[in-house]
Write a protein that holds these residues in place. Structure first.
Motif, short mmCIF file in Angstrom:
data_model
loop_
_atom_site.label_atom_id
_atom_site.label_comp_id
_atom_site.label_asym_id
_atom_site.label_seq_id
_atom_site.Cartn_x
_atom_site.Cartn_y
_atom_site.Cartn_z
N GLN A 349 0.95 -1.01 -0.11
CA GLN A 349 0.11 -0.08 -0.39
C GLN A 349 1.21 1.52 0.47
O GLN A 349 1.84 1.29 0.85
N THR A 350 0.75 1.81 -0.89
CA THR A 350 1.94 3.04 -1.26
C THR A 350 1.41 4.07 -1.64
O THR A 350 2.21 5.36 -1.29
N GLN A 351 -0.19 4.47 -1.09
CA GLN A 351 -0.19 5.64 -1.17
C GLN A 351 -1.95 6.37 0.05
O GLN A 351 -2.04 5.09 0.91
N VAL A 352 -1.48 7.78 -0.19
CA VAL A 352 -2.30 8.32 0.99
C VAL A 352 -3.63 7.76 0.45
O VAL A 352 -4.22 8.01 -0.44
N GLY A 353 -4.91 8.18 1.58
CA GLY A 353 -6.22 8.27 1.72
C GLY A 353 -6.91 8.82 1.66
O GLY A 353 -6.33 10.59 1.02
N GLY A 354 -8.39 9.15 1.37
CA GLY A 354 -9.43 10.63 1.42
C GLY A 354 -9.85 10.49 2.82
O GLY A 354 -11.16 11.27 2.81
N ASP A 355 -9.08 10.09 4.34
CA ASP A 355 -9.89 10.49 5.17
C ASP A 355 -9.48 12.49 5.35
O ASP A 355 -8.72 13.23 5.58
N TRP A 356 -10.55 12.62 6.15
CA TRP A 356 -11.44 14.83 5.85
C TRP A 356 -11.87 14.53 7.74
O TRP A 356 -12.94 14.02 7.71
N TYR A 357 -11.73 16.20 7.77
CA TYR A 357 -12.12 16.46 8.50
C TYR A 357 -12.43 17.97 9.08
O TYR A 357 -11.16 18.64 7.43
N ASP A 358 -13.49 18.45 9.58
CA ASP A 358 -13.17 20.34 9.24
C ASP A 358 -14.36 20.54 10.84
O ASP A 358 -14.58 20.19 10.56
N VAL A 359 -13.91 21.68 10.72
CA VAL A 359 -14.46 22.85 11.60
C VAL A 359 -14.88 23.99 11.12
O VAL A 359 -14.12 24.71 10.51
N ILE A 360 -15.96 24.26 10.99
CA ILE A 360 -16.40 25.49 10.52
C ILE A 360 -17.11 26.86 10.97
O ILE A 360 -18.44 26.51 11.80
N PRO A 361 -16.96 27.60 11.26
CA PRO A 361 -17.50 28.49 11.71
C PRO A 361 -19.22 29.02 10.83
O PRO A 361 -19.06 29.15 10.11
N LEU A 362 -19.83 28.80 11.58
CA LEU A 362 -20.78 29.51 11.06
C LEU A 362 -21.60 30.28 11.43
O LEU A 362 -21.51 31.37 13.25
N SER A 363 -22.83 31.29 11.81
CA SER A 363 -23.20 32.70 11.96
C SER A 363 -23.99 32.04 13.31
O SER A 363 -23.90 31.19 13.83
N ALA A 364 -24.15 33.54 14.09
CA ALA A 364 -24.11 33.41 15.54
C ALA A 364 -23.08 32.58 16.71
O ALA A 364 -23.68 32.32 17.72
N GLY A 365 -21.81 32.27 16.09
CA GLY A 365 -20.84 31.68 17.08
C GLY A 365 -21.18 30.13 16.33
O GLY A 365 -20.33 29.46 17.42
#
Length: 740
Positions: A349-365
């Protein structure tokens, strides 16, 4: 029955008799790699007088220490139903070495289950001991080099194979730019050279003119020094007689016509050989080995360049190393790419995967959170992951509910289908990437967590001292399923939970709990891995979020063979400041709303100038809401289409006529319109929200010089840090943010 078959039955021998007469070793192991049977030839081959190896590990057959990892891989591969073939170095009780060619197959129960391993072995060579070492070495070098694409691992395995079986000292030097850097310095018996004798690992190397290593690189051919006592080289620390070196061979490392470096093998007084000197045959052998090493080094360097590029690409697509500071929550995250798997028979296995995450500020905190995994590996998975993250951020800014966000993301994912892009929607086979993810929206002031799931594992919830899984009423289908020709209409259900003060969520991708190897060669099940992660998280629950993330990652032993993403969120143990009041949508209430805001801002200790600016913007937003509430027309019934002279048609027309004439019959009581003003205070900002039942979202328009209105939202846009509007279940919310 014929006479032949009768004699055959009479001549039939029991299996034990047959196995004892075989000129091949037969060894049977259980699932834990313990020997349960060995025939007579196995005793002779491995140098045993009796059955002392029965009941002991297969390693007790004298398998050399450098081959232990290979033996463990054999067990893992065969216990999963595969077959294995390779060469081992075995050390007998008398100290002699024998190279054995082994062939391993599963031992199956009549039911089909795998109960153990059967190993067939024979002596790899039947010539003298030195020839065995030479030919066996070349074969083993090829096997070792085929098992890794990591440069450091490739070099380490090479040194382990050559020392002490063929050399007492091994040096491998590789070019970095125009400088020669020592990458390997390995010596037999744990011996270390005196300081200043030879360059250490990662130090530059400079060979004097006439040195056999310099000649090898210049001639691009292996150079033999049969008797080092007769060789003298200028320069400090280079006198071979001071080091006890008796013979040496240097060979250039050449790949694709490029000189990568040089490999030097040496014998010395450390050697237990009767004649510690190399000959011409050894020189040719080292030249052949160097060619294989160079090819493996070149592949490893290309692989590492590609992998570093892919990792940099993926790192740029993911959030930064430091999580943002957000009100009402602490955040820690960790991403670990899988290491290349060095496995016999599995590929690498030679390649990276597609794991992802994010934190997104939305309206009013409020905050959007996502964790997900794109099926597959490599550049395509990483590219899809990056597009998913960008698309989700764009969809999230509209402040739509999580279920609707996933529906839009599912539709967007299916547009990535090659068949769909080319218009060949009727073709068979996968048409879109499959993606699992969960999208959350958390309001730290109300502590309400909204979420929708698309086939992802539920996160862990630490609350009231207990670690449980955050239960999903519906697991949901993965994104892109419909685009892959599977299933019909996909529904994503929105759910909500109220998180208690100090509650902790642990989000993770499946690389955390998938395919972790045990010591016995088997793998932990997902349930076993989940249990270990829960126990580790529970033990670290009193620590900070970084400690919880680290505990989750380290919970399951063994190397990961898939990328792992972990996000830990902890809610505030204290309540956040918020004030809210509902007013009638009448002009007189604008001043009341402003008065409430002024009192609240003063109680929060805001600077007078900032408080005055905030009150001004409150007045503008509230005035806009009141004006539109007063000016919005009352709803009219839709006119009926005349498709016949039915009673319902006549009644509908009558209702419309009475409405237009202003008659009392059928007139509805006017609805009392209201708006709600909500003020939130964070550590660095305040948020103002105004809720009403009007579904129309406001927009900025250009006001003329003589216009009396149209400048309110323009002021908000110019003076606020951010502002926006979002739909709610019964209307809309207009909000803005100001720093404090």
């Amino acid at each position: 029955m014929t006479r032949w078959s009768e004699s055959a039955i009479e001549a039939q021998l029991p299996p034990e008799t047959v196995l004892s007469q075989m000129e091949m070793a037969v060894v049977v192991c259980d699932r834990f790699s313990n020997v349960i049977y060995g025939n007579a030839f196995a005793r002779r081959l491995f140098g045993f007088d009796g059955d002392e190896f029965i009941g002991r590990s297969v390693l007790s057959l004298g398998i050399a220490e450098e081959d232990h990892a290979q033996a463990a891989e054999l067990a893992r591969h065969v216990l999963k139903g595969g077959v294995w073939e390779g060469t081992f170095s075995n050390i007998r009780d008398d100290g002699s070495t024998v190279y054995t060619r082994a062939h391993a197959v599963p031992l199956r129960h009549p039911s089909g289950a795998i109960d153990g391993i059967v190993i067939f072995a024979r002596e790899a060579f039947r010539s003298n001991q030195r020839d065995q070492e030479r030919y066996g070495l070349l074969e083993r070098v090829g096997e070792r080099l085929a098992g890794s694409l990591e440069l450091a691992t490739t070099l380490r395995q090479m040194a382990d194979t050559l020392v002490p079986q063929f050399a007492d000292h091994c040096f491998i030097d590789l070019f970095s730019g125009d400088r020669l850097i020592r990458r390997v310095s390995r010596h037999a018996g744990g011996w270390s050279p005196p300081p200043g004798t030879w360059a250490e690992v990662d130090e530059p190397v400079s060979y004097p003119p006439g040195h056999h290593a310099a000649k090898a690189m210049q001639r691009r051919d292996a150079v033999l020094v049969e008797d080092m006592a007769q060789a003298r080289y200028a320069g400090p620390g280079q006198a071979a007689d001071d080091m006890g070196v008796t013979s040496a061979i240097s060979a250039p490392l050449l790949a694709r016509g490029e000189l990568l470096g040089v490999m030097t093998l040496a014998l010395s007084n450390l050697s237990k050989r009767p004649d510690p000197h190399y000959d011409g045959f050894d020189r040719d052998l080292v030249g052949a080995i160097a060619s294989r090493v160079a090819l493996a080094v070149d592949n490893a360097m290309l692989f590492e360049t590609e992998r570093e590029t892919a990792l940099a690409f993926q790192k740029d697509l993911l959030p930064g190393d430091v999580p943002p500071r957000l009100d009402g929550m602490q955040i820690a995250w960790r991403y670990e790419p899988a290491r290349p798997l060095e496995s016999h028979g599995h590929g690498i296995q030679t390649q990276v995967g597609g794991d992802w995450y994010d934190v997104i500020p939305l309206s009013a905190g409020r905050v959007g959170l996502v964790i997900g995994d794109v099926e597959g590996r490599g550049a395509r998975a990483a590219a899809v992951m990056g597009q998913l993250r960008a698309a989700l951020r764009a969809f999230a800014q509209a402040d739509k509910p999580p279920a609707e966000i996933l529906r839009e993301l599912d539709e967007w994912t299916r547009t990535l289908s090659p068949a769909r892009r080319s218009g060949r929607a009727d073709e068979d086979g996968p048409r879109a990437p499959l993606v699992s993810c969960t999208y959350f929206v958390y309001d730290a002031w109300s502590r309400v967590l909204l979420f929708a799931n698309a086939g992802h594992d539920p996160p862990l919830l630490i609350q009231d001292g207990q670690v449980t899984e955050l239960e999903f009423d519906s697991k949901g289908a993965m994104l892109g399923v419909r685009g892959s020709g599977v299933g019909g209409e996909i529904l994503f259900n929105e759910e909500s939970r109220e998180l208690k003060p100090g509650a902790t969520l642990v989000l993770y991708t499946d690389g955390l709990i998938d395919r972790r190897p045990k010591a016995d060669g088997d793998y932990y099940t997902r349930d076993e891995s989940r249990r270990m992660v829960r126990e580790a998280v529970a033990a670290a629950a009193d620590g900070d979020v970084e400690a919880v993330a680290e505990a989750a990652f380290e919970a399951v032993p063994g190397d990961i063979d898939d990328d792992v993403a972990i996000v830990v969120i902890r809610t505030s143990p204290e309540e956040l400041a918020v004030e809210q009041r509902t007013f009638a949508a009448e002009p007189i209430m604008v001043s009341e709303a402003r008065r409430m805001a002024a009192q609240t801002f003063a109680s929060w200790g805001m600077e007078p100038e900032q408080a005055e600016l905030a009150c001004l913007l409150v007045s503008e937003v509230v005035t806009n809401v009141v004006l539109h509430a007063a000016g919005s027309p009352a709803p009219r019934p839709e006119p009926a289409l005349l498709s016949g002279a039915g009673l319902e048609d006549e009644e509908s027309l009558l209702d419309e006529e009475l409405w237009d004439l202003g008659m009392e019959l059928g007139r509805r009581e006017p609805q009392v319109k209201e708006f709600t003003l909500r003020l939130r205070r964070g550590s660095e900002s305040i948020w103002v929200e105004v809720f009403d039942s009007d579904l129309r979202l406001p927009r900025i328009r250009s006001a003329g010089e003589t216009d009396e209105g149209g400048r309110g939202l323009y002021l908000v846009d110019q003076l606020a840090t951010r502002w926006g509007a979002r739909p709610t279940t019964d209307g809309k919310a207009v909000w803005f943010e100001l720093p404090i």
